[in-house]
Design a protein around this motif. Structure first.
Motif, PDB file in Angstrom:
ATOM      1  N   THR A  10      17.895  -1.499  58.318  1.00 46.75           N
ATOM      2  CA  THR A  10      17.366  -1.678  56.664  1.00 46.75           C
ATOM      3  C   THR A  10      16.214  -0.641  56.724  1.00 46.75           C
ATOM      4  O   THR A  10      15.364  -0.740  57.531  1.00 46.75           O
ATOM      5  CB  THR A  10      17.397  -2.850  56.177  1.00 46.75           C
ATOM      6  OG1 THR A  10      16.312  -3.758  56.946  1.00 46.75           O
ATOM      7  CG2 THR A  10      18.685  -3.779  56.270  1.00 46.75           C
TER       8      THR A  10
ATOM      9  N   THR B  72      12.346  -0.374  55.423  1.00 47.99           N
ATOM     10  CA  THR B  72      11.269  -0.824  54.920  1.00 47.99           C
ATOM     11  C   THR B  72      10.093  -0.299  55.006  1.00 47.99           C
ATOM     12  O   THR B  72      10.057   1.004  55.563  1.00 47.99           O
ATOM     13  CB  THR B  72      10.981  -2.214  55.777  1.00 47.99           C
ATOM     14  OG1 THR B  72      10.791  -1.690  57.203  1.00 47.99           O
ATOM     15  CG2 THR B  72      12.295  -3.173  56.043  1.00 47.99           C
TER      16      THR B  72
ATOM     17  N   ARG C 240       8.056  -6.018  58.557  1.00 47.95           N
ATOM     18  CA  ARG C 240       9.475  -6.508  58.222  1.00 47.95           C
ATOM     19  C   ARG C 240      10.571  -5.571  58.741  1.00 47.95           C
ATOM     20  O   ARG C 240      10.175  -4.189  58.581  1.00 47.95           O
ATOM     21  CB  ARG C 240       9.531  -6.706  56.678  1.00 47.95           C
ATOM     22  CG  ARG C 240      10.944  -7.118  55.965  1.00 47.95           C
ATOM     23  CD  ARG C 240      10.820  -7.667  54.780  1.00 47.95           C
ATOM     24  NE  ARG C 240      11.976  -8.434  54.437  1.00 47.95           N
ATOM     25  CZ  ARG C 240      11.837  -8.940  53.557  1.00 47.95           C
ATOM     26  NH1 ARG C 240      10.996  -9.002  52.337  1.00 47.95           N
ATOM     27  NH2 ARG C 240      12.781  -9.966  52.906  1.00 47.95           N
TER      28      ARG C 240
ATOM     29  N   GLY D 121      15.009  -4.966  59.717  1.00 44.17           N
ATOM     30  CA  GLY D 121      16.302  -5.833  59.547  1.00 44.17           C
ATOM     31  C   GLY D 121      17.507  -4.679  59.945  1.00 44.17           C
ATOM     32  O   GLY D 121      17.285  -3.593  60.128  1.00 44.17           O
TER      33      GLY D 121
ATOM     34  N   THR E  89      23.975  -9.369  57.616  1.00 45.10           N
ATOM     35  CA  THR E  89      22.603  -8.634  57.562  1.00 45.10           C
ATOM     36  C   THR E  89      21.629  -9.775  58.242  1.00 45.10           C
ATOM     37  O   THR E  89      21.955 -10.969  57.996  1.00 45.10           O
ATOM     38  CB  THR E  89      22.072  -8.523  56.185  1.00 45.10           C
ATOM     39  OG1 THR E  89      23.164  -7.557  55.651  1.00 45.10           O
ATOM     40  CG2 THR E  89      20.924  -8.076  56.167  1.00 45.10           C
TER      41      THR E  89
ATOM     42  N   ASP F 203      17.500 -10.248  58.858  1.00 51.09           N
ATOM     43  CA  ASP F 203      16.228  -9.653  58.294  1.00 51.09           C
ATOM     44  C   ASP F 203      15.031 -10.720  58.982  1.00 51.09           C
ATOM     45  O   ASP F 203      15.164 -11.615  59.166  1.00 51.09           O
ATOM     46  CB  ASP F 203      16.005  -9.813  56.946  1.00 51.09           C
ATOM     47  CG  ASP F 203      14.739  -9.614  56.317  1.00 51.09           C
ATOM     48  OD1 ASP F 203      14.584  -8.296  55.833  1.00 51.09           O
ATOM     49  OD2 ASP F 203      13.881 -10.260  55.949  1.00 51.09           O
TER      50      ASP F 203
ATOM     51  N   GLU G 129      10.869 -11.190  58.965  1.00 47.42           N
ATOM     52  CA  GLU G 129       9.605 -10.951  58.143  1.00 47.42           C
ATOM     53  C   GLU G 129       8.420 -11.639  58.847  1.00 47.42           C
ATOM     54  O   GLU G 129       8.380 -12.984  59.056  1.00 47.42           O
ATOM     55  CB  GLU G 129       9.742 -11.469  56.593  1.00 47.42           C
ATOM     56  CG  GLU G 129       8.364 -11.100  56.094  1.00 47.42           C
ATOM     57  CD  GLU G 129       8.491 -11.411  54.373  1.00 47.42           C
ATOM     58  OE1 GLU G 129       7.333 -11.768  53.796  1.00 47.42           O
ATOM     59  OE2 GLU G 129       9.476 -12.385  54.183  1.00 47.42           O
TER      60      GLU G 129
END
Length: 292
Positions: free
Chosen positions: A93, A95, A101, A103, A118, A120, A122
């Protein structure tokens, strides 16, 4: 006579300058509200929040084992080895700060429907001098639990001193719009009567959870805080179940979203199957200890 007239004036100017400098020096060192810290730095009396346990994050697409991905995204047995490798490789993903972060997401499409996964991560950093990274992560977790209306949430909200579930019942908007919370949806098998449009929720739009054992709830075997949420919904093209597992380990928040779409409204994706696989993945990630 002219030279003697200038001498007292020079002496007077020097005396005034000396007095002014002395006054400035005294105010800087000991005057009310004086601060001798350098510009851009905290004063000597300021205290910073404690840093979190984790200082980095893992490479997310490689953090989930291939065996786990094959269990969670079944139905690609007829694919070539190259196609399967590409599918299970995942897509990172986007970022803005991979130090904070990261993902990864995966997708599997079959004639019967689609599954999405998904993951993720953080890493929470507090910029408040009196709040540690871990306390800030605890606050963010509490907000997520409150937004999901998780009952009997164990973590208290630092800002209010009440649990997320209490905050939700006191002021949060009930899920499903006006009125009571959405009714439970069936785990699997034959849909409910036509009044629910096969979704297990009035109007066939969306509904919370399943039976008591599989309903949205706190999980006590993950990290420091954890919960699982379960939503069922129908659309014009089919029915889908969305599972979310969120857990906090010190200053890292991990969110797993896992859903299954079925084009056949008579086949409702199973809570037991999806929750079980998402929960197992969460335990796998928790055991990996993230970054250093």
């Amino acid at each position: 006579m002219q030279r003697r007239a200038y001498a007292p004036a020079a002496a007077l100017a020097a005396a005034v300058l000396t007095t002014a400098l002395a006054g400035c020096s005294g105010d800087s060192a000991s005057g009310p509200g004086g601060d001798d810290s350098k510009p851009g730095q905290l004063g000597a009396s300021a205290s910073g929040g404690a840093p979190g346990k984790y200082h980095s994050l893992p490479e997310p697409c490689g953090y989930v084992s291939p065996a786990t991905l094959r269990r969670m995204l079944p139905g690609a047995e007829d694919e070539s080895e190259e196609e399967a490798e590409r599918r299970y490789r995942g897509q990172a993903t986007i970022t803005y700060d991979t130090d904070r972060r990261v993902g990864c997401r995966w997708k599997l499409e079959t004639p019967e429907g689609t599954r999405h996964l998904t993951v993720d991560f953080e890493r929470v950093v507090s910029y408040q001098t009196d709040v540690s990274d871990e306390d800030r992560a605890r606050q963010l977790y509490a907000r997520l639990a409150t937004a999901a209306n998780i009952p009997a949430a164990a973590s208290a909200s630092p800002s209010t001193g009440t649990s997320p579930s209490a905050a939700a019942s006191a002021g949060a908007k009930p899920q499903g719009g006006v009125g009571a919370k959405k009714q439970s949806a069936p785990v699997s098998g034959t849909p409910t009567p036509s009044s629910t449009n096969g979704s297990g929720a009035p109007g066939g739009s969306a509904g919370k959870g399943t039976d008591a054992e599989l309903a949205p709830r706190v999980l006590d075997d993950l990290g420091d805080d954890a919960f699982v949420d379960d939503e069922l919904a129908t659309t014009g093209t089919g029915v889908h179940r969305d599972i979310k597992v969120v857990f906090r380990s010190s200053n890292v928040l991990v969110t797993i979203t896992y859903d299954q779409w079925s084009t056949d409204k008579a086949h409702i994706p199973s809570s037991a199957d999806l929750q079980g696989k998402a929960h197992a993945l969460a335990r796998e990630l928790d055991a990996g200890h993230f970054g250093n």
